[in-house]
Design a protein around this motif. Structure first.
Motif, mmCIF file in Angstrom:
data_model
loop_
_atom_site.group_PDB
_atom_site.id
_atom_site.type_symbol
_atom_site.label_atom_id
_atom_site.label_comp_id
_atom_site.label_asym_id
_atom_site.label_seq_id
_atom_site.Cartn_x
_atom_site.Cartn_y
_atom_site.Cartn_z
ATOM 1 N N HIS A 84 -17.234 45.853 -7.347
ATOM 2 C CA HIS A 84 -16.575 44.645 -6.860
ATOM 3 C C HIS A 84 -17.180 44.231 -5.518
ATOM 4 N N GLU A 99 -10.407 41.767 -6.127
ATOM 5 C CA GLU A 99 -9.974 41.292 -7.432
ATOM 6 C C GLU A 99 -8.522 41.721 -7.645
ATOM 7 N N TRP A 144 -10.458 36.586 -8.584
ATOM 8 C CA TRP A 144 -11.517 37.316 -7.898
ATOM 9 C C TRP A 144 -12.132 36.439 -6.832
#
Length: 120
Positions: A58, A62, A106
């Protein structure tokens, strides 16, 4: 952008929305599209039974709410009603053996890890 109201998502209201292809076994319904990597995006993802997303990192925060079915990763199984937060730098893969629908927000796209070499 105008405000958006999507009533009864937890009660299956998402079923009236249109989904399109996202990745193998996963469909997407974009609710708020990011024009660039500086804007967050919001979508619904619908996983077919057995669908998965490979290991990824990531690059932004998120947030996921499981609306139906269940989703799992290396940390556990998340049934409907679960809130999952993946922080910047976290790495995992996602599976949904029975299928699921999630609301996802996100900040930045993920980085897929260990992609097969297209030259082999």
């Amino acid at each position: 952008m105008d405000s958006m109201n999507l009533p009864a998502l937890l009660d299956g209201g998402w079923q009236q929305l249109s989904f399109g292809p996202f990745r193998a076994g996963v469909e997407i319904c974009s609710l708020v599209s990011a024009d660039d990597d500086t804007q967050p995006a919001v979508a619904l993802l619908r996983y077919a039974p057995g669908a998965s997303v490979p290991a990824h990192r990531h690059t932004g925060m998120e947030t996921i709410v499981v609306l139906e079915g269940s989703q799992q990763d290396e940390r556990g199984i998340y049934p409907a009603g679960s809130l999952v937060i993946n922080h910047v730098g976290s790495v995992h893969s996602v599976q949904s053996p029975q299928g699921c629908v999630v609301l996802i927000q996100w900040d930045r796209p993920v980085e897929i890890l260990n992609q097969p070499d297209s030259n082999s």
